[in-house]
Design a protein around this motif. Structure first.
Motif, PDB file in Angstrom:
ATOM      1  N   ILE A  82       0.844  -1.203   0.000  1.00  0.00           N
ATOM      2  CA  ILE A  82       0.000   0.000   0.000  1.00  0.00           C
ATOM      3  C   ILE A  82       0.872   1.244   0.000  1.00  0.00           C
ATOM      4  N   ILE A  83       1.954   1.191   0.808  1.00  0.00           N
ATOM      5  CA  ILE A  83       2.853   2.354   0.886  1.00  0.00           C
ATOM      6  C   ILE A  83       3.429   2.657  -0.484  1.00  0.00           C
ATOM      7  N   ILE A  84       3.827   1.597  -1.221  1.00  0.00           N
ATOM      8  CA  ILE A  84       4.388   1.813  -2.553  1.00  0.00           C
ATOM      9  C   ILE A  84       3.339   2.444  -3.464  1.00  0.00           C
ATOM     10  N   ALA A  85       2.108   1.946  -3.369  1.00  0.00           N
ATOM     11  CA  ALA A  85       1.034   2.497  -4.216  1.00  0.00           C
ATOM     12  C   ALA A  85       0.813   3.967  -3.894  1.00  0.00           C
ATOM     13  N   THR A  92       4.844  11.265  -2.158  1.00  0.00           N
ATOM     14  CA  THR A  92       5.195  11.625  -0.783  1.00  0.00           C
ATOM     15  C   THR A  92       4.745  10.511   0.144  1.00  0.00           C
ATOM     16  N   LEU A  93       5.386  10.448   1.326  1.00  0.00           N
ATOM     17  CA  LEU A  93       4.960   9.477   2.336  1.00  0.00           C
ATOM     18  C   LEU A  93       4.536  10.188   3.609  1.00  0.00           C
ATOM     19  N   ASN A  94       4.291  11.497   3.500  1.00  0.00           N
ATOM     20  CA  ASN A  94       3.881  12.250   4.673  1.00  0.00           C
ATOM     21  C   ASN A  94       2.407  11.952   4.954  1.00  0.00           C
ATOM     22  N   VAL A  95       2.124  11.402   6.141  1.00  0.00           N
ATOM     23  CA  VAL A  95       0.736  10.996   6.422  1.00  0.00           C
ATOM     24  C   VAL A  95      -0.194  12.198   6.473  1.00  0.00           C
ATOM     25  N   ASP A  96       0.304  13.362   6.841  1.00  0.00           N
ATOM     26  CA  ASP A  96      -0.598  14.505   6.935  1.00  0.00           C
ATOM     27  C   ASP A  96      -1.131  14.912   5.573  1.00  0.00           C
ATOM     28  N   GLN A  97      -0.422  14.495   4.504  1.00  0.00           N
ATOM     29  CA  GLN A  97      -0.917  14.836   3.171  1.00  0.00           C
ATOM     30  C   GLN A  97      -1.714  13.697   2.550  1.00  0.00           C
ATOM     31  N   VAL A  98      -1.808  12.582   3.286  1.00  0.00           N
ATOM     32  CA  VAL A  98      -2.575  11.444   2.760  1.00  0.00           C
ATOM     33  C   VAL A  98      -3.858  11.346   3.588  1.00  0.00           C
ATOM     34  N   ASP A  99      -4.764  12.327   3.400  1.00  0.00           N
ATOM     35  CA  ASP A  99      -5.987  12.298   4.230  1.00  0.00           C
ATOM     36  C   ASP A  99      -7.244  12.339   3.379  1.00  0.00           C
TER      37      ASP A  99
END
Lengths: 103, 653
Positions: A82-85, A92-99
């Motif tokens: 999932i992280i790769i996708a 980016t891997l910043n969780v604050d931008q993945v909302d």
């Protein structure tokens, strides 16, 4: 004549490890770090299992640890996929931008 | 079932309503695809066979010694504890006369419609509705219980609505249909309440059961019987277009002319009279209700006749005339002369159907023109229509030895000997007015100079022409009936036996109102008097519209206020509009629509929605999509659980 390490020591260590895991989970922004903190929490719990199994001479606690490890491995595999996708779509891997709750 | 009735195959009775119903289903569902000839064939077969069955019933029940009534009963339809209603038909002599009128006149009008509607759109729809009407009307007259009568009663109302609004693309027609339906609902409401009272007090809706219960208790008078009777009168006044519920019938002329003839002249509007006559046992016990019936009848008769005198639309004249004649029938029932009322119902069905059909033939000849001011001189152009219409005009006016003469004079005579001199006088004056407006119509339409232009005819090129044979045949048959129809009721004074009265004896003999014997001299004198009044009406029309056409207009100018009042139909529609319709609409819009529907019903829906939305907007924030906030909440929750487990054991136990 070596004395047994008291069970409380194991439990305190496990609690410290678990707390570090929770804290890291809450403050880290990188998905990979969050993942690692999850593993840390799982292993803290594993430690308590093993400690109690040894204390009460119950083999099932040790067995359970193996189960936890298997599940953690599976979870890591799926999670990393999932992280790769996410990285491919967001750069980016910043969780604050993945909302957005969608890919 | 007595032994001699077992000879009769009563299952044929089911066919009388069911065949028209089958015709309605066939034409109504797949008739759209049929060629016109097939549509009319279905409709005609579906009405011809019932007419033949009725003719056979006549032959069975007419001979002496025949059973007074035959019945056919189905398995229970509604059964609640000891209250039970079946699909049950009864044919007695009253039903037989009604059936004869309904199926006979009905078939003739179907035949006429084939010619009249030949060039209209929605041909299949028209015949489907017409068959539907025949079905409900047969149910109405055949039924042996109030409930099944009510089914027919509502059904003919529906068919009437559909047919008045047949040209639904015209707003006026659609509105007239609605008006007829809604005004009739008021009457139906009275009928319903009457049925509730009957169930409450008799535990049954069966005619025989109710009337036997009344018959075996000679000391029952007034009270609840009056209440039931008056509520039934409300129903009858709606269906039979009596004051105050007559306003729908003049507007009902928006429908095609055959509809006016069948439904709004010959059959449906007489259902109220039939119902009062059917319930005569009940009405005889309530002099008060009978008085109300008589007064309503007389008032309607003269009121409608006065309005008929100034109408210019040929069909509207006939419509007011129908209201007026129905008033006569009501008057007859009100003075206890039910047989006279039914007799007039029958003759009226003949000549009024004929008047409408002949008027339709005139309209057809002029290519849709209905205004009498644009007619005149048609005597030579459409001779057969002229002669048949003449027979009908003579019959309705009561020219001696035509059918209307016998039936109308019978009513006036019975009213006179019942002691209602005022009502009798009103009836007599109405007879004069009837003669006036009918001859006015006659002169304006068929005599004088031609006030129409030849290019009226839109569907063929040869101008004003006589109608096709299929339309003329019913005219001729009805003309013959209008002339000889009265001879079944020739009173003794003219050397007859008044067969119709004796024929109806089995039905009405239980009536408590015995006709006080009048002398032959009196009867003859009254008849002479009414002929004189008719002659006055005739000559008035003769001078005003034939000798010196135009004098009528000068009279109208001399009394402008009166003329305006009458030609505006006494402003009854406007009064109803102001007193009833507008407040009702206001109440509906503001209280029911605004407060109850808008405020409470809609409001509660809105409130529920707003509550859900508010809750959602608060709960929404939890769904931020931010993983770390989720994790924070999770950790907090877990901590809270832990704290409770460790320190709050007491809380959980």
């Amino acid at each position: 004549m070596h004395t047994e390490v008291p069970i409380a020591a194991y439990l305190i260590l496990a609690a410290i490890l678990f707390s570090i895991g929770v804290g890291a989970f809450l403050i880290k922004r990188n998905l990979i770090s969050i993942f690692m903190s999850i593993e840390l929490m799982l292993n803290a719990v594993n430690l308590t299992f093993v400690a109690f199994a040894h204390q009460w001479h119950q083999i099932s606690g040790q067995i359970f640890v193996f189960f936890v490890m298997v599940v953690a491995a599976a979870e890591a595999a799926v999670g990393l996929a999932i992280i790769i996708a996410i990285f491919r779509t967001r750069q980016t891997l910043n969780v604050d931008q993945v909302d957005l709750m969608k890919l | 079932m007595s032994p001699e009735t077992s000879m009769i195959n009563t299952s044929n009775l089911w066919l009388i309503p069911l065949l028209p119903f089958a015709g309605f289903l066939i034409n109504g569902t797949i008739g759209r695809k049929f060629p016109r000839s097939l549509v009319s064939a279905v409709a005609l077969i579906a009405t011809a066979i019932p007419a033949a069955i009725v003719a056979w019933l006549w032959s069975v029940m007419l001979p002496a010694g025949a059973p007074a009534s035959i019945s056919v009963v189905s398995s229970p339809w509604i059964a609640i504890t000891d209250f039970q209603v079946n699909f049950a038909f009864t044919v007695d002599h009253l039903t037989l006369i009604m059936l004869g009128v309904v199926t006979g006149v009905g078939f003739l009008i179907h035949l006429y419609s084939v010619g009249y509607m030949a060039h209209e759109e929605g041909y299949w729809r028209f015949f489907a509705y017409l068959n539907l009407f025949m079905f409900f009307m047969s149910v109405l007259v055949l039924s042996s219980s109030f409930l099944l009568l009510f089914v027919g009663w509502e059904g003919v109302g529906l068919a009437s609505y559909l047919l008045i609004g047949f040209y639904f693309k015209k707003d006026s027609a659609a509105n007239a249909g609605k008006k007829a339906f809604i005004v009739n609902r008021i009457g139906d409401f009275g009928f319903l309440l009457a049925m509730f009272l009957l169930i409450r007090n008799f535990g049954s809706l069966d005619f025989t059961h109710v009337f036997d219960a009344i018959s075996v208790n000679p000391d029952w008078h007034g009270g609840i019987l009056t209440a039931i009777a008056l509520l039934l009168v409300v129903g009858a006044a709606g269906k039979s277009a009596q004051i105050p519920l007559y306003v729908w019938l003049p507007d009902a002329m928006e429908g095609p002319t055959p509809v006016s003839a069948l439904i709004h002249a010959a059959t449906m509007v007489t259902a109220g009279i039939y119902m009062v006559a059917r319930c005569h046992t009940l009405f005889d016990r309530s002099p008060y209700a009978l008085g109300v019936v008589a007064i309503i009848g007389a008032a309607t008769a003269i009121f409608a006749a006065s309005m008929g005198m100034v109408q210019n639309d040929i069909k509207r004249v006939l419509a007011y005339s129908t209201v007026s004649q129905l008033g006569y029938m009501f008057l007859a029932c009100g003075v206890g002369a039910y047989a006279a009322g039914i007799f007039h119902l029958m003759t009226h069905a003949f000549f009024k159907a004929l008047l409408f059909l002949a008027a339709g033939s005139v309209i057809h000849a002029l290519g849709g023109e209905q205004d009498m001011r644009n007619m005149g001189g048609l005597r030579k152009r459409i001779p057969i229509t002229f002669w048949t219409m003449t027979a009908a005009v003579f019959a309705i006016c009561g020219v001696p030895f035509f059918s209307g003469f016998f039936s109308k004079d019978e009513i006036l005579y019975q009213t006179f000997i019942a002691g209602d001199k005022v009502l009798w006088l009103i009836g007599l004056i109405t007879a004069g007015m009837t003669a006036f407006y009918m001859f006015r119509l006659w002169f304006k339409t068929f005599f004088g100079e031609e006030r129409f232009t030849e290019d009226h005819s839109h569907h063929d090129a040869h101008g004003v022409h006589e109608s096709p044979a299929i339309m003329l045949f019913p005219l001729v048959i009805l003309a013959i009936l209008s002339i000889i129809g009265g001879y079944v009721g020739v009173p003794a004074v003219f050397g007859g036996h008044n067969e119709i009265e004796h024929f109806l004896d089995p039905v009405f003999s239980s009536g408590a109102v015995a006709a006080t014997a009048g002398s032959h001299g009196l009867e003859f004198g009254l008849a002479t008097l009414s002929v004189l009044v008719v002659a006055i009406g005739f000559f008035a029309a003769f001078f005003l519209y034939y000798k010196k056409p135009g004098t009528a207009a000068s009279y109208a100018e001399r009394f402008p206020a009166l003329y305006r009042l009458v030609s505006n139909k006494f402003y009854v529609d406007e009064i109803y509009g102001t007193i009833i319709v507008t407040p009702l609409l206001m109440f509906t819009r503001l209280i029911l629509g605004g407060l109850i529907d808008g405020g409470i019903i809609n409001g509660s829906g809105w409130a529920a929605a707003a509550l859900a939305r508010g809750t959602g907007s608060v709960a929404n924030r939890a769904q931020s999509g931010n993983i770390r906030s989720y994790a924070g909440w999770l950790a907090l929750g877990a901590a809270a659980v832990l704290i409770v487990m460790i320190f709050g054991r007491g809380l959980l136990h």
